[in-house]
Each structure stands twice: as structure tokens, then as C-alpha cells.
Scaffold this active site. Structure first.
Site, PDB file in Angstrom:
ATOM      1  N   ASP A 100     -10.301   8.285  -7.606  1.00  0.00           N
ATOM      2  CA  ASP A 100     -11.826   8.235  -7.227  1.00  0.00           C
ATOM      3  C   ASP A 100     -11.842   9.189  -5.908  1.00  0.00           C
ATOM      4  O   ASP A 100     -12.684   9.865  -5.690  1.00  0.00           O
ATOM      5  CB  ASP A 100     -11.931   6.908  -6.656  1.00  0.00           C
ATOM      6  CG  ASP A 100     -10.929   6.033  -5.812  1.00  0.00           C
ATOM      7  OD1 ASP A 100      -9.918   6.814  -5.515  1.00  0.00           O
ATOM      8  OD2 ASP A 100     -11.031   4.984  -5.223  1.00  0.00           O
ATOM      9  N   ASP A 103      -7.289  11.378  -0.280  1.00  0.00           N
ATOM     10  CA  ASP A 103      -7.197  11.117   1.114  1.00  0.00           C
ATOM     11  C   ASP A 103      -5.902  11.678   2.005  1.00  0.00           C
ATOM     12  O   ASP A 103      -5.642  12.856   2.069  1.00  0.00           O
ATOM     13  CB  ASP A 103      -7.533   9.520   1.474  1.00  0.00           C
ATOM     14  CG  ASP A 103      -7.489   9.483   2.936  1.00  0.00           C
ATOM     15  OD1 ASP A 103      -7.896  10.395   3.843  1.00  0.00           O
ATOM     16  OD2 ASP A 103      -7.688   8.222   3.402  1.00  0.00           O
TER      17      ASP A 103
HETATM   18  P1  IMP Z   1      -4.734   8.252  -0.505  1.00  0.00           P
HETATM   19  O1  IMP Z   1      -4.521   8.159   0.972  1.00  0.00           O
HETATM   20  O2  IMP Z   1      -4.863   9.554  -0.861  1.00  0.00           O
HETATM   21  O3  IMP Z   1      -3.492   7.787  -1.094  1.00  0.00           O
HETATM   22  O4  IMP Z   1      -5.724   7.144  -1.075  1.00  0.00           O
HETATM   23  C1  IMP Z   1      -5.577   6.015  -1.148  1.00  0.00           C
HETATM   24  C2  IMP Z   1      -6.629   5.223  -1.706  1.00  0.00           C
HETATM   25  O5  IMP Z   1      -7.373   4.720  -0.585  1.00  0.00           O
HETATM   26  C3  IMP Z   1      -7.712   5.982  -2.509  1.00  0.00           C
HETATM   27  O6  IMP Z   1      -7.473   5.919  -3.948  1.00  0.00           O
HETATM   28  C4  IMP Z   1      -8.699   4.873  -2.372  1.00  0.00           C
HETATM   29  O7  IMP Z   1      -8.977   3.920  -3.374  1.00  0.00           O
HETATM   30  C5  IMP Z   1      -8.650   4.379  -1.157  1.00  0.00           C
HETATM   31  N1  IMP Z   1      -9.743   5.179   0.128  1.00  0.00           N
HETATM   32  C6  IMP Z   1      -9.446   6.193   0.908  1.00  0.00           C
HETATM   33  N2  IMP Z   1     -10.357   6.532   1.497  1.00  0.00           N
HETATM   34  C7  IMP Z   1     -11.599   5.654   0.831  1.00  0.00           C
HETATM   35  C8  IMP Z   1     -12.622   5.983   1.303  1.00  0.00           C
HETATM   36  O8  IMP Z   1     -13.616   6.578   1.994  1.00  0.00           O
HETATM   37  N3  IMP Z   1     -13.575   4.853   0.430  1.00  0.00           N
HETATM   38  C9  IMP Z   1     -13.227   4.075  -0.400  1.00  0.00           C
HETATM   39  N4  IMP Z   1     -11.835   4.148  -0.727  1.00  0.00           N
HETATM   40  C10 IMP Z   1     -10.856   5.161  -0.010  1.00  0.00           C
HETATM   41 MG    MG Z   2      -7.973   4.377  -5.330  1.00  0.00          MG
END
Ligand code: IMP
Ligand code: MG
Length: 180
Positions: A100, A103
Site C-alpha cells: 500500500d 513510508d
Molecule cells: P514503512 O514505514 O515503510 O515500513 O510502512 C509501514 C506501514 O505503515 C505501511 O505498510 C502501512 O501499512 C502503514 N502506514 C504508513 N503510513 C501510512 C498512512 O499514511 N496511512 C495508512 N497506513 C500507513
Molecule cells: Mg502495510
């Protein structure tokens, strides 16, 4: 809060167009492949994967994985782990991870490492949206939209498990709840 309408960041129409573009690009890139294994990350990618899979006109299989974050305070705080593995053996397959959102980059970097170790024929990744400023250096092959650093919901994305079924990508603004 349950009735609050998030502000539109990416409209339903813009998502539809972009998903079609991504599918066209992916088809071109995988022209020589016998089949693509689309590996969706639950739960946030379920709608994106459903739409992308239907736009693609090449042989594809679909599988899902699920992740969990480690608790704050644990030795692995900030890390992720696989809580539901793929059912299809990825070895020798052309694997495309469908996520999705990018981040911090931790999730995708963990997934790429985990699945690379299983010797797929190829391994690429596709994210619906990307926020700026990853903490972990990670290579992503396909990006739907670059968005500002705000919490987004809809089209699979949630806020406390709400808003996943919203047709567009929106931003929840708590202040606006008091406006009316
Ligand atoms: P990462 O920080 O790239 O590991 O992302 C971690 C996870 O946090 C993502 O896969 C999403 O499930 C969740 N996430 C991060 N930012 C958002 C947002 O703005 N909305 C919804 N879920 C988020
Ligand atoms: Mg996720």
C-alpha cells in the site's frame, strides 16, 4: 469521527487512470515472463492488488502475505515480521510485491530481503503511494503516487482500521470534525 469525510488527496478517477498506466508499464517490463506472481501485503494492499490484477493482461497468479510490527520496547522495535506467509512457493517465480505505502521503508526492505533469500526468478516491488524521506534505503520499481507526509486513508489504507473501503485516497483532518 466515524462520519467524518476525509479530504480528497487522490480521486477515484485519478487512481483508476494511474493503475491502468502502472499495469501497462508492468506488462511491458514482464513481456518475456511466462507468469507474474502478485504478492499482496495484507491488509492495506487488498484493493490496489484487486484493481491492478484485473488491469493486467498477462498471466498472473495472486497470493497474499501479512505482517506485524514488533511492539515498542521490544528488542526489535520498529521492525516487522511475517505472520502469514505466501502459499505459493516463490522459488523460480517472477515475484512482484504489491504494497500500500512506502513510508520509512522498513516494511519493503524486510520483504525484499526475505523473498530474495528464496531465490525467485526476479523480485520487484510496486507501491500505491510513497511518502518522502525513507529512513531505510530501499529500491522500489513501481510507484503509483508520490504524496506529502500526511496520514492517508482509503483505497485499502486505514486509520485505526477505519476508512479502508473509501473509493479515493484521502487525508483525515481531526480539526475539521468540529467545523459543523
Ligand atoms: P514503512 O514505514 O515503510 O515500513 O510502512 C509501514 C506501514 O505503515 C505501511 O505498510 C502501512 O501499512 C502503514 N502506514 C504508513 N503510513 C501510512 C498512512 O499514511 N496511512 C495508512 N497506513 C500507513
Ligand atoms: Mg502495510
Amino acid at each position: 469521527m466515524g462520519t467524518m469525510q476525509p479530504r480528497v488527496l487522490v480521486s477515484e478517477e485519478d487512481i483508476r487512470e494511474r493503475v491502468a498506466e502502472l499495469a501497462a508499464t508492468i506488462e511491458r517490463d514482464y513481456a518475456g515472463a511466462d507468469e507474474i506472481l502478485l504478492l499482496g501485503v495484507l491488509r492495506g494492499a487488498f484493493i490496489f492488488l484487486a484493481d491492478l490484477a484485473r488491469e493486467l493482461k498477462v498471466p498472473r497468479r495472486i497470493d497474499f502475505i501479512a505482517l506485524s510490527s514488533y511492539e515498542n520496547g521490544s528488542d526489535f522495535a520498529g521492525g516487522v515480521r511475517l505472520i502469514m506467509d505466501s502459499r505459493i512457493n516463490v522459488t523460480g517465480k517472477h515475484v512482484l510485491i504489491v504494497e500500500d505505502i512506502l513510508d520509512s521503508g522498513r516494511t519493503l526492505s524486510y520483504l525484499l530481503e526475505t523473498f530474495e533469500a528464496r531465490h525467485p526468478a526476479s523480485l520487484k516491488s510496486c507501491v500505491l503511494v510513497r511518502k518522502p524521506g525513507q529512513e531505510v534505503q530501499v529500491e522500489v520499481d513501481y510507484v503509483g503516487f508520490d504524496i506529502p507526509d500526511e496520514w492517508v486513508v482509503g483505497y485499502g489504507l486505514d486509520y485505526g482500521d477505519h476508512y479502508r473501503a473509501l473509493a479515493y485516497i484521502g487525508v483525515v483532518e481531526p480539526e475539521s470534525a468540529d467545523d459543523g
